[in-house]
Design an enzyme around this catalytic site. Structure first.
Site, mmCIF file in Angstrom:
data_model
loop_
_atom_site.group_PDB
_atom_site.id
_atom_site.type_symbol
_atom_site.label_atom_id
_atom_site.label_comp_id
_atom_site.label_asym_id
_atom_site.label_seq_id
_atom_site.Cartn_x
_atom_site.Cartn_y
_atom_site.Cartn_z
ATOM 1 N N SER A 12 6.918 1.736 -9.587
ATOM 2 C CA SER A 12 6.352 2.692 -8.627
ATOM 3 C C SER A 12 6.618 2.231 -7.204
ATOM 4 C CB SER A 12 4.839 2.849 -8.839
ATOM 5 O OG SER A 12 4.154 1.652 -8.509
ATOM 6 N N SER B 288 4.772 -8.002 4.419
ATOM 7 C CA SER B 288 4.015 -6.936 5.067
ATOM 8 C C SER B 288 3.813 -7.264 6.533
ATOM 9 C CB SER B 288 2.643 -6.779 4.396
ATOM 10 O OG SER B 288 1.778 -5.976 5.166
ATOM 11 N N THR C 204 2.496 4.772 -0.649
ATOM 12 C CA THR C 204 2.731 4.309 -2.009
ATOM 13 C C THR C 204 1.423 4.331 -2.795
ATOM 14 O OG1 THR C 204 2.305 1.986 -1.481
ATOM 15 C CG2 THR C 204 4.574 2.787 -1.191
ATOM 16 N N ILE D 158 7.692 1.164 -3.568
ATOM 17 C CA ILE D 158 8.889 0.538 -2.991
ATOM 18 C C ILE D 158 9.827 0.029 -4.082
ATOM 19 C CG2 ILE D 158 9.735 -1.271 -1.446
ATOM 20 C CD1 ILE D 158 8.059 0.884 -0.052
ATOM 21 N N LYS E 139 0.927 -12.766 2.587
ATOM 22 C CA LYS E 139 2.186 -12.236 3.093
ATOM 23 C C LYS E 139 2.773 -13.166 4.166
ATOM 24 C CE LYS E 139 2.493 -8.914 0.304
ATOM 25 N NZ LYS E 139 3.614 -8.800 -0.643
ATOM 26 N N TYR F 279 -4.742 -10.696 1.551
ATOM 27 C CA TYR F 279 -3.396 -10.166 1.329
ATOM 28 C C TYR F 279 -2.484 -10.512 2.506
ATOM 29 C CZ TYR F 279 0.192 -6.539 0.535
ATOM 30 O OH TYR F 279 1.366 -5.861 0.344
#
Length: 323
Positions: free
Chosen positions: A50, A176, A235, A52, A206, A202
């Site tokens: 799914s 990200s 997304t 990217i 990253k 997160y």
């Protein structure tokens, strides 16, 4: 995260990360860069069912490349695999079921891939998660860290010998822009200290991915390493993991294809091979790693210590005793 970093990040994001930023940047893209035949090469993409990952797998399959989709869910993986084969008419699209939360399984899968001496020209580390609460694996490791940082490290590190057998191999890690808001904190790699925030966790991981990419680029100059920011893309993971962000910015988000464009460019184009190793990209251009005056820089010694820490944690999973 400081108020200053957040304010500068949002301002930069509104200007560059959304649909309008991509539209502006794409005016300078060389359309010939992706006029390539990938039929002689093999690509591995994690999280390929799914968003990217799916858009990347589809684009590469349409160029004739052999695609190895690494997915967690069998049903969603098979549905995506069939859709890619049907649309691209490329039968060389293979599905591998690997849960990136299971580090031992990640190592076993990668080791098996190397032992079978399969061809691998490009690895795309795309799989990522954002759990909103502090959760741990059976081994006592924080789950976001296991997928985003440790999984990326173990898969890449194990596949490096196989990648090195090819001319101009590439490793692309989908990071990200959130990493701009965080400084590496070696004392809190797994977010155990202080109050837990999934978004900050997160972003920190990253940042770790960007540093990994830099360090690998220095250690393995024969492999082209890239990290990249897909921009703010619409997304499934953004909708489910960041509902507040999605609600606020949904009319400004890129399509998944727009988010995947730089991944595809880094994976396929000859132009990407001319870039300095280990850099961070957005819209086909290398970017600064830090916002001005944001105080997010760390030392080379700290970066090396991150790699050492990841290697030490990974060591406990390096066994092929079971499948």
């Amino acid at each position: 995260m400081s108020l200053y970093r957040n304010a500068v990040f949002i301002a930069k994001g509104l200007r560059e990360f959304g649909q309008s930023g991509h539209a502006t940047a794409s005016k300078s893209f060389n359309t010939e860069d992706l006029n390539v035949d990938a039929s002689a090469e093999s690509y591995m993409i994690t999280g390929a069912n799914s968003g990217i990952g799916y858009s990347t797998a589809m684009a590469i399959a349409k160029k004739g490349g052999t695609v190895h989709m690494v997915c967690r869910n069998k049903e969603r993986g098979e549905t995506a695999q069939k859709a890619i084969i049907d649309e691209s008419q490329n039968m060389n699209v293979h599905l591998h079921l690997v849960d990136m939360l299971d580090t031992r399984r990640v190592f076993q899968f990668a080791t098996g891939f190397v032992d079978e001496d399969k061809q691998l020209n490009v690895l795309v580390n795309n799989a990522g998660v954002m759990f909103g609460s502090l959760e741990f694996t059976e081994e006592g490791l924080e789950k976001n860290f296991v997928v985003n940082s440790l999984g990326t490290y173990v898969l890449t590190d194990t596949l490096i010998p196989l990648l090195s057998k090819n001319e101009n191999p590439r490793v692309i890690t989908v990071s990200s822009g959130g990493m701009y808001t965080m400084k590496l904190d070696l004392n809190n790699l797994q977010s155990r200290k202080g109050s837990f925030d999934g978004t900050f966790t997160y972003a920190h991981q990253k940042r770790q991915q960007v540093i990994m990419t830099e360090q690998w680029g220095k250690k393995y100059p024969n492999i082209h390493f890239y990290s990249m920011h897909p921009g703010w893309a619409d997304t499934p993971s953004v909708r489910t993991s960041m509902p507040g962000f999605y609600k606020r910015f949904k009319n400004k988000l890129r399509t998944p294809g727009g988010g995947a464009d730089t991944v595809v460019w880094l994976a396929l184009s000859k132009a990407a091979l001319d870039q300095e190793n280990g850099q961070f990209y957005l819209d086909r251009k290398a970017q600064s790693l830090h916002l001005t005056f944001a105080a997010t820089k760390s030392s080379e010694e700290e970066h090396q210590q991150l790699m050492t820490s990841l290697d030490e944690i990974a060591e406990q999973f390096k066994t092929t005793s079971s499948t």
